[in-house]
Every structure is written in structure tokens, then in C-alpha cells.
Write an enzyme that holds these catalytic residues in place. Sequence first.
Site, short mmCIF file in Angstrom:
data_model
loop_
_atom_site.label_atom_id
_atom_site.label_comp_id
_atom_site.label_asym_id
_atom_site.label_seq_id
_atom_site.Cartn_x
_atom_site.Cartn_y
_atom_site.Cartn_z
N TYR A 33 -9.59 4.62 7.17
CA TYR A 33 -10.77 4.92 6.09
C TYR A 33 -10.63 3.57 5.56
O TYR A 33 -10.20 2.53 5.50
CB TYR A 33 -9.90 5.57 4.69
CG TYR A 33 -9.07 4.67 3.72
CD1 TYR A 33 -7.53 4.69 4.07
CD2 TYR A 33 -9.62 4.27 2.78
CE1 TYR A 33 -6.90 4.75 3.97
CE2 TYR A 33 -8.42 4.16 1.81
CZ TYR A 33 -7.39 4.12 2.58
OH TYR A 33 -5.74 3.25 1.37
N ARG A 52 -12.86 -4.48 9.70
CA ARG A 52 -11.20 -3.98 9.73
C ARG A 52 -11.28 -2.67 10.07
O ARG A 52 -11.07 -2.36 10.56
CB ARG A 52 -11.14 -4.06 8.12
CG ARG A 52 -9.27 -3.29 8.17
CD ARG A 52 -8.73 -4.11 6.80
NE ARG A 52 -9.00 -3.15 5.74
CZ ARG A 52 -9.05 -3.52 4.34
NH1 ARG A 52 -8.22 -4.68 4.26
NH2 ARG A 52 -9.85 -2.90 3.69
N ARG A 101 -6.22 23.48 17.58
CA ARG A 101 -4.64 22.15 17.05
C ARG A 101 -3.95 21.71 18.29
O ARG A 101 -3.63 22.45 19.32
CB ARG A 101 -3.58 22.90 16.02
CG ARG A 101 -2.39 21.99 15.62
CD ARG A 101 -1.29 22.41 14.85
NE ARG A 101 -0.88 21.48 13.73
CZ ARG A 101 0.15 21.72 14.53
NH1 ARG A 101 0.83 22.04 15.50
NH2 ARG A 101 0.92 20.43 14.03
N GLU A 182 4.68 -4.66 -0.37
CA GLU A 182 3.28 -4.76 -0.27
C GLU A 182 3.21 -3.43 -1.08
O GLU A 182 4.31 -2.82 -1.81
CB GLU A 182 1.67 -4.28 0.55
CG GLU A 182 2.07 -2.63 0.95
CD GLU A 182 0.96 -2.86 2.21
OE1 GLU A 182 -0.76 -3.83 2.44
OE2 GLU A 182 0.75 -2.91 3.10
N LEU A 206 -0.86 -3.94 4.94
CA LEU A 206 -2.47 -3.80 5.48
C LEU A 206 -2.85 -5.67 4.91
O LEU A 206 -3.02 -6.33 3.89
CB LEU A 206 -3.09 -2.70 4.53
CG LEU A 206 -4.44 -2.58 5.17
CD1 LEU A 206 -4.62 -2.39 5.80
CD2 LEU A 206 -5.76 -2.56 3.50
N1 PDD Z 1 -6.56 0.54 -0.88
N2 PDD Z 1 -2.51 -2.62 0.84
C1 PDD Z 1 -2.59 -1.05 1.02
C2 PDD Z 1 -1.71 -0.28 1.39
C3 PDD Z 1 -3.66 -0.62 0.50
O1 PDD Z 1 -4.11 0.53 -0.04
C4 PDD Z 1 -4.67 -1.86 -0.23
C5 PDD Z 1 -6.60 -0.53 -0.26
C6 PDD Z 1 -4.82 -2.83 0.40
C7 PDD Z 1 -5.78 -4.21 -0.66
O2 PDD Z 1 -7.35 -3.60 0.43
P1 PDD Z 1 -7.89 -4.60 -0.03
O3 PDD Z 1 -7.89 -5.39 -1.46
O4 PDD Z 1 -8.92 -4.00 1.66
O5 PDD Z 1 -8.37 -3.18 -0.29
C8 PDD Z 1 -3.61 -3.34 0.13
C9 PDD Z 1 -7.51 1.15 -1.24
C10 PDD Z 1 -8.69 0.19 -2.18
C11 PDD Z 1 -7.72 2.09 -1.36
O6 PDD Z 1 -6.19 2.97 -0.47
O7 PDD Z 1 -7.63 2.69 -2.56
#
Ligand code: PDD
Length: 286
Positions: A33, A52, A101, A182, A206
Site C-alpha cells: 500500500y 516506492r 486458498r 521506528e 520503512l
Molecule cells: N505510514 N514507518 C512506517 C512503519 C510507516 O507505516 C510509515 C507510513 C512511515 C512513514 O513513511 P512516509 O513518510 O512515506 O509516510 C514509516 C502510513 C502513513 C500509514 O500506514 O498510514
Amino acid sequence: MSRIVYVNGDYVPEQDAKVSVFDRGFLFADGVYEVTSVLDGKLIDFEGHAKRLERSLGELDMRAPVTMDELLDIHRELMARNELHEGMIYLQITRGADADRDFAFPDPDKVESSLVLFTQSKSIADSPAAKAGMKVISIEDQRWGRRDIKTVQLLYPSMGKMMAKAAGKDDAWMVEDGAVTEGTSNNAYIVKDGAIITRHLSNAILHGITRAAVLRFAREAQMKVEERPFTIAEAQDADEAFITSASTFVMPVVEVDGVALGDGTPGPVATRLREIYLEESRKTAI
Ligand code: PDD
């Protein structure tokens, strides 16, 4: 008002938006996603998210059902149909609905990937949370080892969010081998003696699109950036801290595991970076 949602080629009212129970996203979390933010009716950093997404798909040997140009058109059409001025667009691609499945991947020539997008209206630029700052707890990072791929298997991050809520806090920072990886859905940073410290890129986190932009803006503004692991003890001793993501931009963190950072209010570096990010990302929005 009911949203208009995109499902596999059709724009339909959300109550009519359906995917098969055999969809591998539903049965195996076999999907990826992206969340792209929208400001003033324009997409922030679409190219970064598209790149990405292509990488996530490639790592999982999954096909995109449309080209990245078509994906941009779908984003724009959804914004228009939902009159989305500010918020996010959620996009998900799964390996599609097989006949039954089966752990083995289906033949991509026979089973096409599913594509779903929907809009989320939210005030992200003018956020009360950014003025107050967030409080975080630390938890053990129990996710799988390929966190660089943006998959829909988000159960552990959801559990982390619930652990934070149960503790009366806003979010959780995950810790592996003594160092912060993170946040549950964001990248984590601390600031010490003017230096911005955030974990280096690897499979452990990520590769945030907001992270890349914020670090670029910080370096352009002659701020010192250190990409390295840091501990919770270092975070508690830091002058300030913050997180970044497409749905929060730059958000100050004012407390880590019950210890207030600095004077317990959003710090000047996080506040300045938030301003710069909003200003610069608006300029390149499409
Ligand atoms: N989440 N790390 C994780 C585990 C994330 O799920 C996200 C983003 C980020 C930040 O990535 P970016 O700057 O590309 O949004 C870091 C999104 C916003 C979500 O799951 O809603």
C-alpha cells in the site's frame, strides 16, 4: 456524504465497493500500500510514493494492474469526485483473488492483482497535535524482517498503537537490539546539540518518503544530520524529538516512556522543520 471509492477499474459509492473473500490481501496480507497526502487539492510527493510502490511490488514479485501514469490519473479523478481538498489517498494492491486458498502465489497471467483506492479527509497542515506534541512509549519490535516493503500486514503496529493507548499515550516507538527502529506508522528522530539523529536506511525500517524530503530540507538549511541507530536512553536525554509520515508530516514528540524532553513542549528544530516541510512540499505538489 458517502465517498466514491476506486475498485478494480470502477468508481463506486463506498457501500458498493467490494473485493472477493478469496482476495490474497484478505487471506494472506499479500498486498502492498501507499498513503499520499493531499494539500490544497494537490498530491504531495506523488513520484516518491509511486517509486516506492514499484519497489515494494518488485520485491514481492507482484504486478501492478495499471501504469504509474494511470495511477496518477486515478488519484486525481478520486480527488475530484470526492472534492478532497486536504487529507490522504490510500492505495492498495494485492495479488488478487485466486480460485481457492493456496499458500503458493497464483500465476499472474491468470489472476490479476486487485487495486483499491480511497480518500480520507483530514486537516493535516493545521493540526492541534502538532502544537501540543506527542507522547510515546517504547515497545519491543516484533515485526517481520522486511519492513522496507510497505506491506498491509499491520497487525503488530496496530497492537503497538493499542499498547500506547492503554498507557494513556499517543504512539509507540519500537526497539530492536537496544535501538529504536521506528514508530508504529512513522519514522522516529531525536535532536541533540543541534544534530538531527534518525536510524539509517535498511530492511529494519520503512524508507519514509517524508523522511527523505525532511532530511533533504534539513541539510539544505545547513542542519546537521546523523543517520544512525539511537537508544531510548539517548531519546530521553535528547533536547527534542519528532516523527515524520505522510499523514502527520513533521510531528513533535515531547515525552518518551514518561520522561519529558526539554521543557516538555515542541522543540524549535521540529517546529522549524514542520514549517519548512509544509512550505517546500506545497511548491512541488502536483
Ligand atoms: N505510514 N514507518 C512506517 C512503519 C510507516 O507505516 C510509515 C507510513 C512511515 C512513514 O513513511 P512516509 O513518510 O512515506 O509516510 C514509516 C502510513 C502513513 C500509514 O500506514 O498510514
